[in-house]
Design an enzyme around this catalytic site. Structure first.
Site, PDB file in Angstrom:
ATOM      1  N   LYS B  81       0.860  -1.188   0.000  1.00  0.00           N
ATOM      2  CA  LYS B  81       0.000   0.000   0.000  1.00  0.00           C
ATOM      3  C   LYS B  81       0.891   1.231   0.000  1.00  0.00           C
ATOM      4  O   LYS B  81       1.923   1.273   0.693  1.00  0.00           O
ATOM      5  CB  LYS B  81      -0.873  -0.033   1.251  1.00  0.00           C
ATOM      6  CG  LYS B  81      -1.955   1.035   1.336  1.00  0.00           C
ATOM      7  CD  LYS B  81      -2.817   0.781   2.574  1.00  0.00           C
ATOM      8  CE  LYS B  81      -3.935   1.792   2.706  1.00  0.00           C
ATOM      9  NZ  LYS B  81      -4.769   1.523   3.897  1.00  0.00           N
ATOM     10  N   SER B 156      -9.633   1.704   3.080  1.00  0.00           N
ATOM     11  CA  SER B 156      -8.758   2.486   2.237  1.00  0.00           C
ATOM     12  C   SER B 156      -7.729   1.645   1.465  1.00  0.00           C
ATOM     13  O   SER B 156      -7.070   2.168   0.581  1.00  0.00           O
ATOM     14  CB  SER B 156      -8.019   3.538   3.055  1.00  0.00           C
ATOM     15  OG  SER B 156      -7.251   2.930   4.046  1.00  0.00           O
ATOM     16  N   SER B 180      -9.798  -0.682   7.237  1.00  0.00           N
ATOM     17  CA  SER B 180      -9.224  -0.468   5.908  1.00  0.00           C
ATOM     18  C   SER B 180      -8.526  -1.652   5.272  1.00  0.00           C
ATOM     19  O   SER B 180      -8.145  -1.556   4.115  1.00  0.00           O
ATOM     20  CB  SER B 180      -8.256   0.720   5.958  1.00  0.00           C
ATOM     21  OG  SER B 180      -8.986   1.910   6.135  1.00  0.00           O
TER      22      SER B 180
END
Lengths: 493, 488, 135
Positions: B81, B156, B180
C-alpha cells in the site's frame, strides 16, 4: 497620592541536556556542525517515523528534579503540543502537559543578605526545535533559513512559582538554578550558548494586593545581566502604564539589548490553542520509588552543602566557601589541590587564597575557567610546596605563577629557567647584607638613633641587590641580628 | 503453466520453487504480465516497480541455485500500500501533497519482506492518507473492484485488495485503522487481517491515527495470511508501541479443527442496517461452523453503536496532529506564494489535501480544541474504555466473535461520495476492533449476485493463532476461497 | 423561530488535571453553542469552521466553508449520543497495550546524509531549508 506597586515575577527556564543523542532518536546532539547534517528521519519528522525515549533524559530529569527538592511523579506521560512554526519538523512538539515528571520543589536564594525560598511549580521533559536564521531581524527579513540540527535535542523546562519580587531576586534565582544544574552534570548551563534559556512572566500590582496583575512574557534575555536589566525595564514600563491609567496587555515582549527596552511581539493571529493530548506514539512512564532512590543516591554534593562543609570541616569563612563553591569546577579544583598536598600548613586557607586571588585574576583576564587553564592542581600544589620549603618567596611566587599560567610549565621548571631561586643561604645573604650596611651608613645611623623603619629600606636594598631573590624573612632576621651585634661595637650617640 | 502462476497461492508457489519447477523470475514475470493485461481496467497501482522486482527475483534464483534454504515468501511477488515508506521509490499516500515524495528510508515491514526475498511489484492505490472506505478519495484515480468494474473495491486499502483479487500480486500489505484492510478484503473476495495493535511495527507506515493503525496481510487464503503475518510480526526498537516478542508460530495453529471452539455472535452486528442478504450469508457460515463442532451462541456487546462516534472523534483528532507536518517546508508539495509563511502553509495544505482529509483535519482539530477537549476527545477516550471492556468480558466466555465484515455488498462508485456519514457507516462492523486493539480478520463466506460477502472473526489481544485456526478450518470446509474474480 | 448564533469570545480558562488540580493557566477560545430551532442540528457555525481551519492551516473558499459547516454539523450530530453514557468514573484509554517504560540507550547512530535531508526540499539555500518570511 501615587499608588505604590509591587513586582511579581515567575521564571521559565529551559535547560539543554548534554546527552550524546537526542531525546527521541539516535542523532547526535553535538553542537556546531554544518546545517542539517545531524538529522535523521525521526528528528526531521518524515512521514512514517516514530519517537523512542532516551532513558538518560528521564534519569537526568529525575536527578535534577531531586536536586530541586521536587516530588517525582510515580506516573508520568508525554503529550503533544500542537502549533505551526517552520522550525518545528512535525508542527507539534512532544512535551509533557498535565503529568510532568516532577512537581512542587524549591530553591533558596539570598539577596542583600536576605534569604528567601522560591517555589518551583514543575519540571518536565520536551524536545527542542530547529533554528531559524534571518537576514536582518525577524520582522524585516524577506525569507528565513531553517537548520534542524537542534531539533529533538532534549530540554528540561523548569517553571517557578511567581514568588520572585524583584529583578535582583529573579537574577539570583536564575544564577542559583544554573549553579545547581551544572553541579548535577546534566548540562553546561551556558546562557550565551543557548544551553540555558530564561523567559520571564512579569506583572505588577498595588502593594498589599493579593490579586495578580496582567502579566507580560519577556523573551530574548541572553545573560543574567540582561535578565535583570530587562525585568527592571519592564517593571518600570508597566508601572508607568498603570500610573497613567492604562491597562497592561497580556502579550509576549522581546528584550532589545541594544535599545535597552522590551518590544511587543504581538502576532496577528489569536492566542495559541495548543490542543494538548496524550502522545499516542509513546507509552507512559511508571517510575518506581526504588529507581528514584537509586538516581537520588547519585546526586553529587550540592553547592550549599559543599560550602557548609568547607566552613565546618576546613575552617574557611562563609564568604570564601561561597566563592569557591560558586562553580563546581573551582570547588573540584580546590579539593584536588587539598588531596595532593594534605600535609601543608594552613593548607585550606592558603590554597583558597591563591585560587581566589592570583589564579582567579589570571583566569578572569583571559576569560577562561579553571579546568581550561594550564595551571593544573598538580602544578599549583607544586608551587605551594616550593614556597613552604623556602625555595621561593611568596612575592616571587606570584610572578612564577604568571609564567606558569602562560607557558604551562611546572613551577620548578620556571624557577630553574629564570634563575628565580630564592636565596636562603645565610652565608650568601650576610655578604650582601654587609655590603648594603657599608653602602648605607647614614641609614644605619638612623636606625641606631631609634628609627626602626629604616630597616625596611635596608631590606629593600638587599632585595634590590639580589634582584628580589633573597628570602625576605631571612633577610629581615639576619639584618637585625647583624645590626644588633654590630651595635655592640659602636658607641652610643 | 507459466501463464497461470499469478493465480497460485504462496504455499503452492513455494513448493514449485523448492522443487525447481519454476524460477522466481518466472513467477514475477507472470505477475507483471498480468499487470500489463488488466491494470488498465483495475488501476490498482500508483507506481509499478518492475525492474526492482525482477532484480529481487534474480537474487532469489541465485540463492536457490546455490542451495540456500529460503523462507516461504522468497520469490513471491507482492504489493505494498502506498502509505508504507520505500527507500528510493516514491510514496504518495495517494495525495497531491506527497505526489513526488521519495523516502530516504524503508519501513520496518518493507525491510523484513526484502530480507525474506519477496519482490515488490509496486505501490498500490488507497484513499488519500488512508481516510476512506472506497479508495475514491485517492487524489489520482479510483480503483475498480475486480468482480465488477462499476463497483468500488472498498477502502482504504482498495488497491492492495484489488491487486490480490485480480492476480496482480500474490499477496499484499495494507493498513487498517477502522477497517481499511478487512472491508476491502470483503469487497474483493480475499482474506484480510488486522493484527493485534502492537504485533506489527508501525515504523515507516505514514501515520493516520497512531493508536489505531496496524499493518496487515491481504492474501488469497488463510494459510498465506499466516505465512505473511509470520514474516512481518515482531518487536521493533524503532516503535515504542510495538509489543516485545516472541512471535508464536502462526502456521502451526492451522489444525483444521474447531471442535469445542466457542464462537460468540454479538447481536448488535446483525441488527438493522445490515443488508438481509449479507446477514443470510453470514448465518449460513454460522450454521456451518456449528456443524463443524464449534459452540456458537448469540451474545451482546452493548456499546457497539457508540463505536462510530468514538472512532470518528479519536481517529481524526490524532490525524489532525499527524498531518500537521505536511506544510511544504521540508518535502512534498509547496504552493507558489508571495505572502508570508502562514500563507504558504495554508495554500500548500489547501491545494495539496483532498476534501475528506480536510474534513477530518477540521473535525479532529475541533475535537481537541479548547473548550471541546473534554466533551469530545476525552469523552471518546472514556467510551473507548467501555467498548474495550465489552470485548474483555466477551472473551472470557468466547474464543472468537463472529460478525459480517460489511453491512452491505460492495457499492457503486459515486454512490456515497456526496454524503460523508453514509460513507462512514460502511465501517460500522469493523470500527470496534481497532478501538479495542484486538485482532480481526475477514474472509469470504459466500456470494450474492456474484459478489463476495465477507465474514469477520475477532479474537482477544494476541489471539491470532485461534483466529487463524477457526478461519482456516471454515475456509477449507466452505471452499469459497477457490472462487475468484473473472480471469483470475 | 430561529435564533442566530452569538459569536464566541475569548475567556480566561484554567486547565485542570484529572484530579481538578490547577496545573497551568492559559487563555482559550470559547465557542457558544448555537441552537437553530428550525429543527436542524447546529453546534458549529461558519465562524467556528474558519477558526478551526486556521488552527489546521487550511484556507477555505466560500463554498467550501458552507459545505463543510453543514457536513461537520451532520457528523457532530451523531456524536451527541455519547452524552447518554455516564463516564465520570471511567478512565480514558489513550493506549490499548499495557506497555510502560519503553526506552532506548543514550547512543548515537548514523544520521542522514545532508543531501538526503535536503533532497526533497521545495526550496533551499545551500544547506538550509528556505521559507517565506515569518511575520
Amino acid at each position: 497620592m501615587a499608588t505604590e506597586y509591587e513586582t511579581v515575577i515567575g521564571l521559565e527556564v529551559h535547560v539543554e541536556l548534554k546527552t550524546k543523542s537526542k531525546v527521541f532518536c539516535h542523532s547526535t546532539t553535538e553542537f556546531g556542525a554544518d546545517p542539517n547534517s545531524h538529522v535523521c528521519p525521526v528528528c526531521l519528522g518524515l512521514p512514517g517515523v516514530l519517537p523512542v525515549v532516551n532513558r538518560q533524559v528521564v534519569e537526568w530529569a529525575i536527578l535534577l528534579g531531586s536536586a530541586l527538592n521536587c516530588e517525582i511523579a510515580s506516573f508520568s506521560k508525554f503529550d503533544r503540543k500542537n502549533y505551526y512554526y517552520p522550525d518545528m519538523p512535525k508542527n507539534y512538539q512532544i512535551s509533557q502537559y498535565d503529568l510532568p515528571i516532577a512537581l512542587g520543589g524549591y530553591l533558596d536564594i539570598e539577596v542583600d543578605g536576605v534569604k528567601k525560598r522560591i517555589g518551583i511549580t514543575r519540571l518536565h521533559m520536551e524536545e527542542d526545535t530547529g533554528k531559524l536564521v534571518h537576514q536582518g531581524t525577524i520582522t524585516t527579513t524577506p525569507y528565513s533559513l531553517v537548520d534542524y540540527n537542534r531539533a529533538g535535542v532534549p530540554l528540561l523546562e523548569i517553571v517557578s512559582e511567581p514568588d520572585l519580587s524583584s529583578p535582583a531576586e529573579a537574577r539570583a534565582y536564575a544564577e542559583k538554578l544554573r549553579q545547581i544544574i551544572v553541579y548535577t552534570g546534566v548540562s553546561d548551563g551556558k546562557m550565551e550558548e543557548g544551553s540555558l534559556r530564561c523567559d520571564a512572566n512579569v506583572s505588577v500590582r498595588p502593594r498589599g494586593s493579593t490579586q495578580l496583575g496582567t502579566k507580560a512574557e519577556i523573551k530574548n534575555m541572553n545573560s543574567f545581566r540582561a535578565l535583570q536589566r530587562a525585568l527592571a525595564y519592564e517593571v518600570e514600563r508597566q508601572t508607568g502604564v498603570l500610573g497613567e491609567g492604562g491597562r497592561i496587555v497580556q502579550e509576549t515582549r522581546t528584550w532589545d539589548e541594544g535599545q535597552g527596552v522590551t518590544l511587543s511581539l504581538r502576532s496577528k493571529e489569536e492566542a495559541h490553542d495548543y490542543r494538548y493530548f496524550p502522545e499516542p506514539d509513546l507509552v507512559p512512564l511508571v517510575i518506581d520509588p526504588a529507581w528514584v532512590q537509586e538516581i537520588r543516591s547519585r546526586l553529587p554534593e550540592l553547592p550549599e552543602a559543599r560550602a557548609a562543609r568547607y566552613v565546618e570541616k576546613l575552617g574557611l569563612s562563609a564568604y570564601d566557601a561561597g566563592v569557591l563553591t560558586a562553580e563546581k569546577s573551582l570547588a573540584d579544583y580546590f579539593e584536588a589541590c587539598l588531596a595532593l598536598y594534605p600535609e601543608a600548613k594552613g593548607v585550606a586557607k592558603g590554597v583558597a587564597n591563591w585560587l581566589m586571588g592570583d589564579l582567579a585574576r589570571l583566569l578572569n583576564a583571559a576569560g577562561v575557567s579553571v579546568e581550561e587553564g594550564r595551571v593544573t592542581p598538580e602544578r599549583l600544589t607544586g608551587l605551594l610546596r616550593l614556597i613552604d620549603q623556602g625555595d621561593i618567596s611568596g612575592k616571587m611566587a606570584k610572578e612564577v605563577l604568571e609564567v606558569m599560567y602562560v607557558s604551562g610549565l611546572d613551577a620548578a621548571q620556571v624557577i630553574k629557567e629564570r634563575g628565580l631561586s630564592q636565596i636562603s643561604d645565610e652565608g650568601a645573604l650576610l655578604d650582601v647584607i654587609r655590603a648594603v650596611l657599608t653602602e648605607n651608613e647614614k641609614v644605619v645611623a638612623d636606625f641606631r638613633a631609634g628609627k626602626d623603619k629604616a630597616v625596611g629600606f635596608l631590606v629593600g636594598q638587599v632585595m634590590k641587590k639580589t634582584r628580589g631573590q633573597a628570602n625576605p624573612d631571612a633577610v629581615n632576621r639576619l639584618l637585625r641580628e647583624t645590626l644588633q651585634s654590630d651595635q655592640g661595637s659602636t658607641t652610643h650617640q | 503453466m507459466v501463464k497461470l502462476l499469478y493465480q497460485k497461492s504462496i504455499s503452492e508457489l513455494h513448493d514449485l520453487l523448492v522443487r525447481s519447477e519454476v524460477s522466481a523470475a518466472d513467477i514475477t514475470r507472470s505477475v507483471l504480465d498480468r499487470v500489463d493485461q488488466v491494470e488498465g481496467r483495475i488501476k490498482a497501482y500508483v507506481t509499478v516497480t518492475a525492474e526492482r522486482a525482477l532484480a529481487v527475483a534474480d537474487e532469489v534464483d541465485k540463492k536457490l541455485a546455490a542451495g540456500e534454504k529460503m523462507g516461504p515468501l522468497a520469490g513471491i511477488p507482492m504489493a505494498l500500500k502506498d502509505n508504507m515508506c520505500t527507500r528510493g521509490v516514491r510514496t504518495t499516500c495517494s495525495s497531491r501533497i506527497l505526489e513526488n515524495f521519495v523516502p530516504p528510508y524503508n519501513a520496518t515491514v518493507v525491510e523484513k519482506l526484502a530480507g525474506a526475498g519477496s519482490p515488490v511489484i509496486g505501490k498500490t492505490n488507497l484513499d488519500e492518507f488512508a481516510m476512506g472506505s472506497s479508495t475514491e478519495n485517492s487524489a489520482f484515480f479510483t480503483t475498480s473492484n475486480p468482480w465488477n468494474p462499476d463497483l468500488v473495491p472498498g477502502g482504504s486499502s482498495g488497491g492492495s485488495a484489488a491487486a490480490v483479487a485480480a492476480g496482480e500480486a500474490i499477496y499484499a500489505l495494507g493498513s487498517d485503522t477502522g477497517g481499511s484492510i478487512r472491508q476491502p478484503a470483503s469487497f474483493c473476495g480475499v482474506v484480510g487481517m488486522k493484527p493485534t495493535y502492537g504485533l506489527v511495527s508501525r515504523y515507516g507506515l505514514v501515520a493516520f491515527a497512531s493508536s489505531l493503525d496496524q499493518i496487515g496481510p491481504l492474501t488469497r487464503n488463510v494459510t498465506d495470511c499466516a505465512l505473511v503475518l509470520q514474516a512481518i510480526a515482531g518487536p521493533d526498537e524503532r516503535d515504542s508501541t510495538c509489543a516485545p516478542g516472541p512471535v508464536p508460530n502462526f502456521a502451526a495453529a492451522l489444525t483444521g479443527d474447531v471442535r469445542g471452539i466457542r464462537v460468540g455472535v454479538p447481536k448488535e452486528y446483525l441488527a438493522q442496517g445490515v443488508d438481509p442478504r449479507v446477514a443470510g450469508t453470514v448465518q449460513a457460515a454460522i450454521d456451518l461452523l456449528a456443524a463443524m463442532g464449534a459452540e456458537v451462541e448469540e451474545t451482546s456487546l452493548p456499546h457497539t453503536s457508540y463505536a462510530l462516534p468514538v472512532y470518528y472523534l479519536i481517529a481524526p483528532a490524532e490525524a489532525s496532529s499527524n498531518l500537521a507536518r505536511y506544510d511544504g517546508v521540508r518535502y512534498g508539495y509547496r504552493a507558489a506564494v508571495t505572502g508570508d509563511v502562514v500563507d504558504m502553509f495554508m495554500r500548500t495544505r489547501s491545494e495539496g489535501f483532498g476534501a475528506e482529509v480536510k474534513r477530518r483535519i477540521m473535525l479532529g482539530t475541533y475535537a481537541l480544541s479548547a473548550g471541546y477537549y473534554d466533551a469530545y476527545y476525552l469523552k471518546a477516550l472514556k467510551v473507548r474504555t467501555l467498548i474495550k471492556q465489552d470485548f474483555d468480558r466477551a472473551f472470557e466466555r468466547y474464543d472468537v466473535l463472529l460478525t459480517p465484515t460489511s453491512p452491505t455488498l460492495p457499492f457503486k462508485k459515486g454512490e456515497r461520495t456526496m454524503d460523508p456519514v453514509a460513507m462512514y457507516l460502511s465501517d460500522i462492523c469493523t470500527l470496534a476492533a481497532p478501538l479495542a486493539g484486538i485482532p480481526a480478520l475477514s474472509l469470504t463466506c459466500g456470494f450474492v449476485d456474484d459478489l463476495p460477502v465477507g465474514l469477520q472473526l475477532m479474537g482477544p489481544p494476541f489471539g491470532e493463532q485461534t483466529l487463524l485456526r477457526v478461519a482456516h478450518a471454515y475456509e477449507q470446509k466452505a471452499g469459497h476461497w477457490r472462487r475468484s474474480a473473472e480471469g483470475v | 423561530m430561529a435564533q442566530s448564533g452569538t459569536e464566541g469570545c475569548p475567556v480566561q480558562l484554567t486547565k485542570l488535571s484529572n484530579s481538578g488540580k490547577i496545573i497551568a493557566g492559559r487563555e482559550a477560545g470559547c465557542f457558544v453553542m448555537t441552537c437553530c430551532r428550525k429543527g436542524r442540528f447546529s453546534v458549529i457555525t461558519e465562524k467556528d469552521v474558519d477558526h478551526v481551519a486556521l488552527l489546521g492551516r487550511l484556507k477555505l473558499t466560500d463554498e467550501e466553508r458552507s459545505l463543510y459547516t453543514g457536513q461537520l454539523n451532520n457528523i457532530l450530530e451523531h456524536f451527541e449520543r455519547l452524552k447518554e453514557l455516564a463516564t465520570d468514573d471511567v478512565p480514558p484509554t489513550a493506549h490499548v497495550l499495557p506497555l510502560k517504560n519503553v526506552f532506548r540507550a543514550d547512543r548515537t547512530g548514523p544520521d542522514l546524509d545532508q543531501e538526503e535531508v535536503l533532497a526533497g526540499a521545495p526550496d533551499r539555500d545551500g544547506s538550509y531549508f528556505k521559507v517565506p518570511r515569518i511575520v
